[in-house]
Design an enzyme around this catalytic site. Structure first.
Site, short mmCIF file in Angstrom:
data_model
loop_
_atom_site.label_atom_id
_atom_site.label_comp_id
_atom_site.label_asym_id
_atom_site.label_seq_id
_atom_site.Cartn_x
_atom_site.Cartn_y
_atom_site.Cartn_z
N ALA A 14 0.80 -1.23 0.00
CA ALA A 14 0.00 0.00 0.00
C ALA A 14 0.83 1.28 0.00
O ALA A 14 0.30 2.36 0.20
CB ALA A 14 -0.96 -0.01 1.19
N ARG A 16 2.19 2.50 -2.59
CA ARG A 16 1.95 3.22 -3.86
C ARG A 16 0.93 2.45 -4.70
O ARG A 16 0.45 1.39 -4.31
CB ARG A 16 3.27 3.37 -4.62
CG ARG A 16 3.86 2.04 -5.03
CD ARG A 16 5.08 2.24 -5.92
NE ARG A 16 5.36 1.02 -6.66
CZ ARG A 16 6.54 0.39 -6.62
NH1 ARG A 16 7.53 0.87 -5.92
NH2 ARG A 16 6.70 -0.72 -7.32
N VAL A 64 5.58 -9.78 2.86
CA VAL A 64 4.44 -10.70 2.98
C VAL A 64 4.80 -12.16 2.68
O VAL A 64 4.03 -13.06 3.01
CB VAL A 64 3.24 -10.28 2.07
CG1 VAL A 64 2.67 -8.94 2.49
CG2 VAL A 64 3.62 -10.29 0.59
N SER A 142 -5.43 -10.75 -11.92
CA SER A 142 -5.03 -9.93 -13.07
C SER A 142 -5.66 -10.53 -14.32
O SER A 142 -5.92 -11.74 -14.38
CB SER A 142 -3.51 -9.95 -13.21
OG SER A 142 -3.12 -9.43 -14.46
N TYR A 154 3.86 -15.03 -13.49
CA TYR A 154 2.82 -14.10 -13.03
C TYR A 154 1.42 -14.63 -13.37
O TYR A 154 0.51 -14.57 -12.53
CB TYR A 154 3.08 -12.74 -13.68
CG TYR A 154 2.20 -11.60 -13.24
CD1 TYR A 154 2.40 -10.96 -12.02
CD2 TYR A 154 1.18 -11.12 -14.07
CE1 TYR A 154 1.61 -9.89 -11.63
CE2 TYR A 154 0.39 -10.05 -13.69
CZ TYR A 154 0.61 -9.44 -12.47
OH TYR A 154 -0.17 -8.37 -12.09
N ALA A 155 1.25 -15.16 -14.59
CA ALA A 155 -0.06 -15.70 -14.99
C ALA A 155 -0.46 -16.86 -14.08
O ALA A 155 -1.62 -16.96 -13.66
CB ALA A 155 -0.02 -16.14 -16.45
N ALA A 157 0.61 -17.39 -11.00
CA ALA A 157 0.32 -16.86 -9.66
C ALA A 157 -1.05 -16.20 -9.63
O ALA A 157 -1.82 -16.39 -8.67
CB ALA A 157 1.40 -15.86 -9.24
N LYS A 158 -1.38 -15.44 -10.67
CA LYS A 158 -2.64 -14.71 -10.66
C LYS A 158 -3.84 -15.64 -10.89
O LYS A 158 -4.95 -15.38 -10.39
CB LYS A 158 -2.61 -13.58 -11.69
CG LYS A 158 -1.65 -12.44 -11.30
CD LYS A 158 -1.90 -11.94 -9.88
CE LYS A 158 -1.42 -10.53 -9.63
NZ LYS A 158 -1.56 -10.14 -8.21
#
Ligand code: NAP
Length: 253
Positions: A14, A16, A64, A142, A154-155, A157-158
């Protein structure tokens, strides 16, 4: 249902971007907000925006993906602000590369921040939500969850965030806890600015090119995503759970 009690929200990543806009929005809705990011000092701007508007906020430094840091951060939030019963798992990183060039570390970093991070934060906060018989978890997915060149890590994970969301919704629903996922398309933040720089384009040209492919003909702003998150965290959203809302200026194939 209405409540006179001030609910405590935690927004990860959080300092940005989407996370900062979400923290400010949830504070404007009357929540006390833990502004959590890797570097506590980097949270100062977001905290200042909230307190200047008369809200309550706490800066919390935490990785995290680190179990011990997550547990102590959540305990600190509970002591300082109250039991965290709203959780927005927003912290994220990119390590884009085509599969044949993607390193083990590119893969692990993305999995650890998005998926392990959301798992650890959800596990640490659910105790407080179960005790309160109220909880709202929102996981940032995403449009890349549907597959995107150069983003195998990323794909995956999302897409995983969506599976995690639906499972949390099923396990925790009986305690008054909902879990939903918000899946943004192109949003103007430092994350997309870094992608523009990586492909050698100015952010202006990169955004303009993206906008031509989006039905509403513009790229998204962090506040567009914060608005969807605010809906899912609302007191009256208790019958909406396990859903994925794409916030992408149009439908995705
Ligand atoms: P951003 O501007 O890059 O902000 C992400 C924040 O997360 C940064 O402040 C970053 O801190 C923090 N962070 C990274 N690793 C962390 C960790 N291990 N622990 C705690 N905080 C950590 O990203 P954004 O564009 O706002 O994106 C927010 C979320 O939306 C992400 O999950 C992203 O994948 C998702 N999303 C974004 C878009 C988009 O177009 N922007 C589209 C779809 C989904 P540092 O600066 O210190 O690294």
């Amino acid at each position: 249902m209405s409540t006179t009690e001030q609910r405590v929200a935690v927004v990860t990543g959080a300092a940005r971007g989407i996370g900062a806009a979400t923290a400010v929005r949830l504070a404007a809705e009357g929540r006390a907000v833990a502004v959590l990011d890797l570097d506590e000092a980097a949270c100062a701007d977001t905290v200042e925006k909230i307190t200047a508007a008369g809200g309550r906020a706490l800066a919390v430094g935490c990785d995290v993906s680190d179990s011990a840091q997550v547990d102590s951060a959540v305990a600190r939030i509970a002591d300082a602000l109250g039991a965290p019963v709203i959780l927005v798992n927003n912290a994220g990183v990119l390590r884009d590369n085509l599969l044949f060039k993607m390193s083990d570390s590119d893969w692990d970093t993305v999995m650890n921040v998005h998926l392990r991070g959301a798992f650890l934060m959800s596990r640490a906060c659910q105790k407080h939500m179960v005790d309160a018989r109220f909880g709202r978890i929102v996981n940032l997915s995403s449009s890349s969850a549907l597959g995107n060149r150069g983003q195998a890590n990323y794909a995956a994970a999302k897409a995983g965030m969506q599976g995690l969301t639906k499972t949390l919704a099923k396990e925790l629903g009986k305690f008054g806890i909902t879990a939903n996922s918000v899946a943004p398309g192109f949003i103007a933040t430092e994350m997309t600015a870094a992608t523009a720089a990586r492909v050698g384009m100015s952010f202006e040209d990169f955004s303009a090119a993206a906008a031509t492919q989006i039905p509403v003909q513009r790229v998204g702003e962090p506040e567009d995503v914060a608005h969807a998150i605010a809906f899912f965290t609302g007191e009256q959203a208790g019958y909406v759970s396990g859903q994925v809302m794409y916030v992408a200026g149009g439908p995705l194939n």
